[in-house]
Scaffold this motif. Structure first.
Motif, PDB file in Angstrom:
ATOM      1  N   MET A 259       0.655  -1.134   0.062  1.00  0.00           N
ATOM      2  CA  MET A 259       0.081  -0.079  -0.104  1.00  0.00           C
ATOM      3  C   MET A 259       1.034   1.063   0.017  1.00  0.00           C
ATOM      4  SD  MET A 259      -3.398  -0.783   2.418  1.00  0.00           S
ATOM      5  CE  MET A 259      -2.375  -1.250   3.802  1.00  0.00           C
ATOM      6  N   GLY A 260       2.215   1.199   0.619  1.00  0.00           N
ATOM      7  CA  GLY A 260       2.929   2.352   0.829  1.00  0.00           C
ATOM      8  C   GLY A 260       3.489   2.571  -0.553  1.00  0.00           C
ATOM      9  N   ALA A 261       3.857   1.398  -1.063  1.00  0.00           N
ATOM     10  CA  ALA A 261       4.541   1.549  -2.626  1.00  0.00           C
ATOM     11  C   ALA A 261       3.432   2.073  -3.434  1.00  0.00           C
ATOM     12  CB  ALA A 261       5.226   0.133  -3.119  1.00  0.00           C
ATOM     13  N   TRP A 262       2.423   1.694  -3.568  1.00  0.00           N
ATOM     14  CA  TRP A 262       1.201   2.271  -4.267  1.00  0.00           C
ATOM     15  C   TRP A 262       1.057   3.582  -4.240  1.00  0.00           C
ATOM     16  CZ3 TRP A 262      -1.610   0.528  -8.225  1.00  0.00           C
ATOM     17  CH2 TRP A 262      -3.027   1.292  -8.443  1.00  0.00           C
ATOM     18  N   LYS A 263       0.921   4.068  -2.959  1.00  0.00           N
ATOM     19  CA  LYS A 263       0.673   5.542  -2.767  1.00  0.00           C
ATOM     20  C   LYS A 263       1.906   6.233  -3.206  1.00  0.00           C
ATOM     21  CE  LYS A 263      -2.291   5.096   1.033  1.00  0.00           C
ATOM     22  NZ  LYS A 263      -2.810   5.197   2.459  1.00  0.00           N
ATOM     23  N   ARG A 264       3.262   5.920  -3.000  1.00  0.00           N
ATOM     24  CA  ARG A 264       4.448   6.761  -3.216  1.00  0.00           C
ATOM     25  C   ARG A 264       5.439   6.685  -4.421  1.00  0.00           C
ATOM     26  NH1 ARG A 264       4.158   4.872   2.124  1.00  0.00           N
ATOM     27  NH2 ARG A 264       3.761   6.660   3.842  1.00  0.00           N
ATOM     28  N   SER A 265       5.023   5.392  -4.966  1.00  0.00           N
ATOM     29  CA  SER A 265       6.058   5.188  -6.075  1.00  0.00           C
ATOM     30  C   SER A 265       5.400   4.998  -7.355  1.00  0.00           C
ATOM     31  CB  SER A 265       6.567   3.801  -5.906  1.00  0.00           C
ATOM     32  OG  SER A 265       7.346   3.361  -6.945  1.00  0.00           O
ATOM     33  N   PRO A 266       5.347   5.944  -8.073  1.00  0.00           N
ATOM     34  CA  PRO A 266       4.600   6.043  -9.480  1.00  0.00           C
ATOM     35  C   PRO A 266       5.063   4.901 -10.434  1.00  0.00           C
ATOM     36  CG  PRO A 266       5.612   8.340  -9.244  1.00  0.00           C
ATOM     37  CD  PRO A 266       6.234   7.285  -7.959  1.00  0.00           C
ATOM     38  N   ARG A 267       6.336   4.276 -10.132  1.00  0.00           N
ATOM     39  CA  ARG A 267       6.810   3.251 -10.934  1.00  0.00           C
ATOM     40  C   ARG A 267       6.019   1.955 -10.565  1.00  0.00           C
ATOM     41  NH1 ARG A 267      13.309   3.839 -12.105  1.00  0.00           N
ATOM     42  NH2 ARG A 267      13.580   5.826 -13.127  1.00  0.00           N
ATOM     43  N   PHE A 268       5.809   1.825  -9.470  1.00  0.00           N
ATOM     44  CA  PHE A 268       5.340   0.576  -9.124  1.00  0.00           C
ATOM     45  C   PHE A 268       3.729   0.777  -9.349  1.00  0.00           C
ATOM     46  CE2 PHE A 268       2.715  -1.451  -5.442  1.00  0.00           C
ATOM     47  CZ  PHE A 268       3.234  -2.821  -5.677  1.00  0.00           C
ATOM     48  N   ARG A 269       3.158   1.782  -9.088  1.00  0.00           N
ATOM     49  CA  ARG A 269       1.574   1.857  -9.478  1.00  0.00           C
ATOM     50  C   ARG A 269       1.422   1.859 -10.986  1.00  0.00           C
ATOM     51  NH1 ARG A 269       1.103   6.174  -6.808  1.00  0.00           N
ATOM     52  NH2 ARG A 269       1.347   7.840  -8.291  1.00  0.00           N
ATOM     53  N   GLU A 270       2.456   2.132 -11.919  1.00  0.00           N
ATOM     54  CA  GLU A 270       2.513   1.819 -13.285  1.00  0.00           C
ATOM     55  C   GLU A 270       2.529   0.530 -13.641  1.00  0.00           C
ATOM     56  OE1 GLU A 270       4.905   3.012 -17.433  1.00  0.00           O
ATOM     57  OE2 GLU A 270       5.449   4.143 -15.596  1.00  0.00           O
ATOM     58  N   ALA A 271       3.527  -0.197 -12.829  1.00  0.00           N
ATOM     59  CA  ALA A 271       3.787  -1.615 -13.157  1.00  0.00           C
ATOM     60  C   ALA A 271       2.528  -2.372 -12.937  1.00  0.00           C
ATOM     61  CB  ALA A 271       4.946  -2.275 -12.414  1.00  0.00           C
ATOM     62  N   VAL A 272       1.844  -1.874 -11.512  1.00  0.00           N
ATOM     63  CA  VAL A 272       0.625  -2.603 -11.203  1.00  0.00           C
ATOM     64  C   VAL A 272      -0.487  -2.514 -12.338  1.00  0.00           C
ATOM     65  CG1 VAL A 272      -1.290  -2.782  -9.414  1.00  0.00           C
ATOM     66  CG2 VAL A 272       1.076  -2.756  -8.797  1.00  0.00           C
ATOM     67  N   ASP A 273      -0.734  -1.216 -12.708  1.00  0.00           N
ATOM     68  CA  ASP A 273      -1.831  -0.886 -13.493  1.00  0.00           C
ATOM     69  C   ASP A 273      -1.407  -1.899 -14.866  1.00  0.00           C
ATOM     70  OD1 ASP A 273      -2.986   0.581 -11.874  1.00  0.00           O
ATOM     71  OD2 ASP A 273      -2.296   2.700 -12.686  1.00  0.00           O
ATOM     72  N   ARG A 274      -0.173  -1.826 -15.375  1.00  0.00           N
ATOM     73  CA  ARG A 274      -0.047  -2.609 -16.757  1.00  0.00           C
ATOM     74  C   ARG A 274      -0.064  -3.991 -16.419  1.00  0.00           C
ATOM     75  NH1 ARG A 274       2.480   0.334 -20.444  1.00  0.00           N
ATOM     76  NH2 ARG A 274       3.684   2.302 -20.186  1.00  0.00           N
ATOM     77  N   ALA A 275       0.103  -4.586 -15.290  1.00  0.00           N
ATOM     78  CA  ALA A 275      -0.060  -5.979 -15.094  1.00  0.00           C
ATOM     79  C   ALA A 275      -1.518  -6.425 -15.165  1.00  0.00           C
ATOM     80  CB  ALA A 275       0.507  -6.353 -13.651  1.00  0.00           C
ATOM     81  N   LEU A 276      -2.404  -5.412 -14.445  1.00  0.00           N
ATOM     82  CA  LEU A 276      -3.899  -5.606 -14.246  1.00  0.00           C
ATOM     83  C   LEU A 276      -4.434  -5.856 -15.608  1.00  0.00           C
ATOM     84  CD1 LEU A 276      -4.891  -3.086 -11.415  1.00  0.00           C
ATOM     85  CD2 LEU A 276      -5.019  -5.712 -11.270  1.00  0.00           C
ATOM     86  N   LEU A 277      -4.050  -5.036 -16.429  1.00  0.00           N
ATOM     87  CA  LEU A 277      -4.731  -4.844 -18.012  1.00  0.00           C
ATOM     88  C   LEU A 277      -4.202  -6.108 -18.761  1.00  0.00           C
ATOM     89  CD1 LEU A 277      -3.780  -1.121 -19.112  1.00  0.00           C
ATOM     90  CD2 LEU A 277      -6.004  -2.114 -18.444  1.00  0.00           C
ATOM     91  N   THR A 319      -8.988   9.009 -15.757  1.00  0.00           N
ATOM     92  CA  THR A 319      -8.981   7.541 -16.167  1.00  0.00           C
ATOM     93  C   THR A 319      -9.106   6.278 -15.193  1.00  0.00           C
ATOM     94  OG1 THR A 319      -6.796   7.349 -16.696  1.00  0.00           O
ATOM     95  CG2 THR A 319      -8.089   8.246 -18.283  1.00  0.00           C
ATOM     96  N   GLY A 320      -8.251   6.470 -14.165  1.00  0.00           N
ATOM     97  CA  GLY A 320      -8.168   5.479 -13.237  1.00  0.00           C
ATOM     98  C   GLY A 320      -7.110   4.515 -13.356  1.00  0.00           C
ATOM     99  N   ASN A 321      -6.249   4.750 -14.459  1.00  0.00           N
ATOM    100  CA  ASN A 321      -5.142   3.809 -14.898  1.00  0.00           C
ATOM    101  C   ASN A 321      -4.115   4.544 -15.350  1.00  0.00           C
ATOM    102  OD1 ASN A 321      -3.695   1.754 -16.352  1.00  0.00           O
ATOM    103  ND2 ASN A 321      -4.992   0.507 -15.656  1.00  0.00           N
ATOM    104  N   VAL A 322      -2.822   4.252 -14.617  1.00  0.00           N
ATOM    105  CA  VAL A 322      -1.655   5.238 -15.015  1.00  0.00           C
ATOM    106  C   VAL A 322      -1.489   4.858 -16.447  1.00  0.00           C
ATOM    107  CG1 VAL A 322       1.033   5.195 -14.521  1.00  0.00           C
ATOM    108  CG2 VAL A 322      -0.870   4.920 -12.832  1.00  0.00           C
ATOM    109  N   VAL A 323      -1.288   3.821 -17.102  1.00  0.00           N
ATOM    110  CA  VAL A 323      -1.461   3.684 -18.662  1.00  0.00           C
ATOM    111  C   VAL A 323      -2.059   4.517 -19.520  1.00  0.00           C
ATOM    112  CG1 VAL A 323      -1.320   1.909 -20.355  1.00  0.00           C
ATOM    113  CG2 VAL A 323      -0.752   0.914 -18.099  1.00  0.00           C
ATOM    114  N   TYR A 324      -3.539   4.810 -19.114  1.00  0.00           N
ATOM    115  CA  TYR A 324      -4.208   5.524 -20.041  1.00  0.00           C
ATOM    116  C   TYR A 324      -3.863   6.915 -19.593  1.00  0.00           C
ATOM    117  CZ  TYR A 324      -7.029   2.009 -21.875  1.00  0.00           C
ATOM    118  OH  TYR A 324      -7.632   1.032 -22.989  1.00  0.00           O
ATOM    119  N   THR A 325      -3.476   7.369 -18.341  1.00  0.00           N
ATOM    120  CA  THR A 325      -3.121   8.450 -18.063  1.00  0.00           C
ATOM    121  C   THR A 325      -2.106   8.940 -18.845  1.00  0.00           C
ATOM    122  OG1 THR A 325      -3.886   8.189 -15.773  1.00  0.00           O
ATOM    123  CG2 THR A 325      -2.308   9.925 -16.029  1.00  0.00           C
TER     124      THR A 325
END
Length: 424
Positions: A259-277, A319-325
């Protein structure tokens, strides 16, 4: 020749409202007084100070006799959280009253006093006080960025400039209701896989910690060699009983870290969003949800008269997804240089052919907001159908997963008994 969306004349170019100073804290005051007919009346009001309560009462034709601040609870007042649904209802109610010709200050007071959530009531009456003090509605809203983002403030500012505030508030309410409905569907889609994993872990842990040790004591009295599968399960049970606290702390630490990485790390959030897709079944749902949010947000903002380049900046964060952002921000740069929206959508490689063609038709016909609204309706329905299909698929899958786990542990415990029966 039809004008493209980037060339289309838009009334009253809007800019992001500047953030005024933080709003004054409001308090609840109990008051007693007499009305114009001399009757005794009493009530309570939210205001930043006693002088404001007195002035408000006199404006209503009430002569105040006694005003005092309401005492708080010893344990402190427990306020309900303000939800996006509360903001949507507030927008709808305010739009209805403004359309009926009620002045904005009076409309705010009526909506605020009638709200069931004390926190929302305090927020609305705080907005009313700011407007009474001379602020525009967009400025008053911008003092509460936790509840009213730049998109909301920009649309209200556009409505104030064009004199169609009631229409814009109605569009905002519709937009909020549809986006919250879409979020609910996405949460529902993600809930079932999470439920399968959590239930499977709990059932396995209960069996390993409480049931397997009983069989271990039974097998110890046999004095015979146990099958490898049974030994593996017993060793796993012993490990869990000895180190359950470390496993629990590890799970909590891992959850906190993610949760901390999701809030503070844009790279981690991008990796998660790409994986979800890319996840089967879940990925297409997330993809369609991002497309629906993109189309719904751009349609709402563009219909309000916001220029396309500025609209895309607001859409990127919705958009709710870093990839689309990231894709929408690249599109904004292309459109700012004079490129058509449909061509920039084609170049980022994320948007389906149907969305690009609908956008092209909207640009050529000057009805981009209408075409994007139809795209949003289509993908919102697609998400709804996909979530229903996923729910139907996962219900039997939950039974299979849990049944497989429990069955494997049962077989492991009964293998020695079957082996002894074969020898006898």
């Amino acid at each position: 020749m039809a004008l493209t969306a980037t060339q289309r004349a838009r009334p009253g170019k809007t800019t992001k409202p500047t953030r005024p100073a933080k709003a004054e804290k409001t308090y609840t005051f109990l008051w007693e007084g007499t009305d114009k007919k001399g009757r005794r009346v009493k009530g309570e009001s939210l205001a930043a100070g006693m002088a404001l309560v007195r002035a408000d009462l006199r404006r209503q034709g009430i002569t105040p006799v006694k005003i005092r601040k309401k005492a708080g609870s010893l344990l402190g007042a427990r306020k309900k959280k303000i939800t996006p649904g509360d903001i949507a209802v507030f927008s709808r109610q305010l739009a209805t009253m403004l359309a009926a010709g009620v002045p904005v200050v009076q409309a705010m007071e009526i909506v605020g006093q009638g709200h069931e959530n004390p926190s929302m009531q305090e927020l609305i009456l705080s907005l009313k006080n700011d407007i009474e003090s001379g602020s525009s509605m967009s400025q008053a809203l911008s003092r509460h960025p936790l509840y009213f983002d730049d998109l909301f403030c920009n649309l209200v500012e556009a409505g104030e400039a064009a004199g169609v505030l009631d229409t814009l508030l109605d569009k905002i309410a519709t937009y909020k209701e549809k986006t919250e409905s879409l979020k609910g569907k996405i949460k529902k889609a993600l809930f079932y896989p999470a439920a399968v994993i959590i239930v499977a872990i709990l059932v396995t842990a209960i069996i390993m910690i409480f049931v397997i040790p009983q069989f271990k004591d039974l097998f110890a009295s046999f004095g015979a060699d146990l099958p490898a599968f049974t030994l593996m399960v017993i060793h796993a049970s012993e490990f869990m009983r000895a180190w359950w606290w470390a496993l629990l702390l590890g799970a909590i630490g891992l959850s906190y870290g993610l949760m901390g990485a999701w809030k503070r790390s844009p790279r981690f959030r991008e990796a998660v969003d790409r994986a979800l897709l890319k996840i089967p079944i879940i990925g297409p749902i997330m993809d369609k949800a991002a497309l629906a949010r993109f189309a719904r947000t751009l349609s709402t903002i563009f219909a309000a008269g916001v220029p396309l380049v500025e609209a895309l900046e607001s859409v990127a964060g919705a958009t709710g997804n870093v990839v689309y952002t990231q894709a929408v921000r690249r599109m904004r740069e292309d459109v700012a240089t004079g490129q058509s929206l449909q061509l920039s959508m084609k170049q980022v490689g994320l948007f389906p052919h149907m969305v690009i063609q609908m956008t092209a038709i909207g640009e050529e016909s000057g009805r981009l907001d209408e075409m994007l609204g139809k795209v949003a309706d289509f993908y919102e329905e697609e998400v709804d159908n996909a979530v229903d299909a996923l729910s139907s698929l996962l219900e039997p899958l939950i039974m299979v997963v849990i049944g497989g786990l429990v069955g494997s542990l049962v077989v492991a415990m009964y293998l020695p008994i079957f082996k002894m029966a074969a020898v006898v």
